[in-house]
Design an enzyme around this catalytic site. Structure first.
Site, mmCIF file in Angstrom:
data_model
loop_
_atom_site.group_PDB
_atom_site.id
_atom_site.type_symbol
_atom_site.label_atom_id
_atom_site.label_comp_id
_atom_site.label_asym_id
_atom_site.label_seq_id
_atom_site.Cartn_x
_atom_site.Cartn_y
_atom_site.Cartn_z
ATOM 1 N N SER A 11 0.751 -1.361 -0.207
ATOM 2 C CA SER A 11 -0.173 0.284 -0.052
ATOM 3 C C SER A 11 0.992 1.175 -0.106
ATOM 4 O O SER A 11 0.239 2.253 -0.693
ATOM 5 C CB SER A 11 -1.349 0.149 1.271
ATOM 6 N N TRP A 12 1.771 1.033 0.680
ATOM 7 C CA TRP A 12 2.211 2.469 1.239
ATOM 8 C C TRP A 12 3.290 2.583 -0.216
ATOM 9 O O TRP A 12 3.544 3.483 -0.616
ATOM 10 C CB TRP A 12 3.606 2.840 2.394
ATOM 11 N N ARG A 32 6.959 -9.267 -7.558
ATOM 12 C CA ARG A 32 7.458 -10.421 -7.163
ATOM 13 C C ARG A 32 6.265 -11.032 -7.794
ATOM 14 O O ARG A 32 6.826 -12.010 -8.078
ATOM 15 C CB ARG A 32 7.941 -10.956 -5.745
ATOM 16 N N ARG A 33 4.991 -11.187 -7.929
ATOM 17 C CA ARG A 33 3.873 -11.632 -8.014
ATOM 18 C C ARG A 33 3.377 -10.721 -9.293
ATOM 19 O O ARG A 33 3.093 -10.321 -9.347
ATOM 20 C CB ARG A 33 3.196 -11.530 -7.205
ATOM 21 N N LYS A 105 10.294 1.937 8.118
ATOM 22 C CA LYS A 105 9.368 2.052 9.537
ATOM 23 C C LYS A 105 10.268 0.271 10.371
ATOM 24 O O LYS A 105 9.084 0.144 10.750
ATOM 25 C CB LYS A 105 8.436 2.347 9.696
ATOM 26 N N LYS A 190 7.258 4.960 16.645
ATOM 27 C CA LYS A 190 6.072 5.088 16.488
ATOM 28 C C LYS A 190 4.720 3.725 16.511
ATOM 29 O O LYS A 190 3.560 3.720 16.958
ATOM 30 C CB LYS A 190 5.406 5.800 15.159
#
Length: 332
Positions: A11-12, A32-33, A105, A190
């Site tokens: 998503s990001w 990859r897919r 992250k 976070k």
């Protein structure tokens, strides 16, 4: 014309590819897919961003060399704990002069290295070419072109400016920084604090409780960051408190949602079974705790989250332990 490659179709990674494309930078994504590659080439990513059309400046391939060819900016957007393994496959195809951007992250298990350190070590990339992007970056909102801001950090100001310029469509405002340590650490810690806030939510606690966890979580982040050489100002900005608030309070946050399920009584294994996306804090809490212990920094919230995730303690026990500790040492 600046060209970009994005390794990862989550998503990001996909949302940031859209930021680049909407800013006028052509993007080639690696997936990859093949089924995911086909989706992106059809203008969508229904697995991670359903119902959202991707900009026309994005294409995809399953060939890492093809994705990286001619790129001025290479973006790495894979789960943090797979980065070293992936770089073993990709390092030889990364253009030698390209900026290498980390969207990850987390802190690596075993080594307690930040992602920029892994990129330098496993990818053979000089620190002056490594860029970290972090901030209140909920992927779905950004893919929907809702206004957002972020921090683009690099020890070389010119490289940070180049990446920021390429990441500047009307709805996304990048700010540059040289504090790579602080920006990375804020983004990693976070996620763990969001797990704690989610647990409080799942236990039925109110906003006072959640605000208390967020505030004390920011204190833990700042203590650890300053011990590692970060600029304390970073933690009062987008990559610090901004990212912390978004991740801890939004139902779009994977780590908060994971924590909510734990608070409602599900086991880690049960939550993993029903969760399709990576909750980075689940794995990184252990390595961040080790990093803090190695540097003699007190991080009670992170310690208690790790006890739930890895030692089987209940969220109720953890909250009780934290409150008892606060009564004994409120001034810490």
């Amino acid at each position: 014309m600046t060209r970009a490659a994005v390794f990862g179709t989550g998503s990001w990674g996909t949302a940031y590819a859209a930021v680049l494309a909407d800013g006028g930078t052509p993007v080639t994504m690696w997936g990859r897919r093949q089924a995911m590659v086909d989706q992106v080439n059809a203008g969508c990513n229904e697995d991670y961003l359903p119902g959202i059309a991707l900009p026309p400046g994005i294409r995809a391939t399953a060939d890492p060399a093809e994705a990286a060819a001619g790129a001025d900016i290479v973006v790495l957007a894979v789960p943090s704990q797979t980065l070293r393994t992936n770089l073993a496959e990709w390092a030889h195809v990364l253009p030698r002069e390209a900026a290498v951007v980390s969207l990850m992250k987390g802190v690596e298990l075993g080594t307690t290295k930040r992602m920029s350190e892994v990129i330098a070590e496993a990818g053979g990339v000089q620190p002056g070419r490594i860029v970290v992007v972090s901030g209140p970056n909920l992927a779905k909102e950004i893919a929907q072109k809702q206004p957002a801001a972020s921090v683009v950090a690099c020890v070389d100001e010119r490289v940070a400016e180049m990446v920021a310029e390429a990441s500047n469509p009307p709805y996304f405002r990048p700010y540059t920084s040289s504090d790579v340590i602080g920006v990375e650490l804020g983004g990693a810690v976070k996620n763990v604090i969001a797990l704690a806030v989610g647990m409080a939510e799942g236990l039925g606690m109110g906003d006072n409780s959640k605000a208390s966890i967020i505030t004390r979580g920011l204190a833990e982040t700042s203590r650890l960051g300053m011990k590692l050489g970060a600029d304390p100002v970073t933690f009062s900005g987008l990559a610090g408190v901004g990212d912390l608030i978004a991740t801890c309070m939004s139902p779009l946050s994977r780590n908060r949602t994971f924590g909510v399920n734990l608070g409602k009584g599900m086991s880690v294994e049960e939550v993993v079974a029903v969760t399709r996306q990576t909750a980075e804090g689940v794995k990184s809490c252990e390595s961040i705790l080790q990093l803090a212990h190695d540097h003699g920094v007190s991080v009670p919230i992170i310690e208690q989250v790790a006890a739930v995730v890895h030692d089987g303690r209940s969220p109720q026990e953890v909250v009780g332990a934290l409150m008892l500790r606060a009564l004994k040492n409120e001034a810490e």
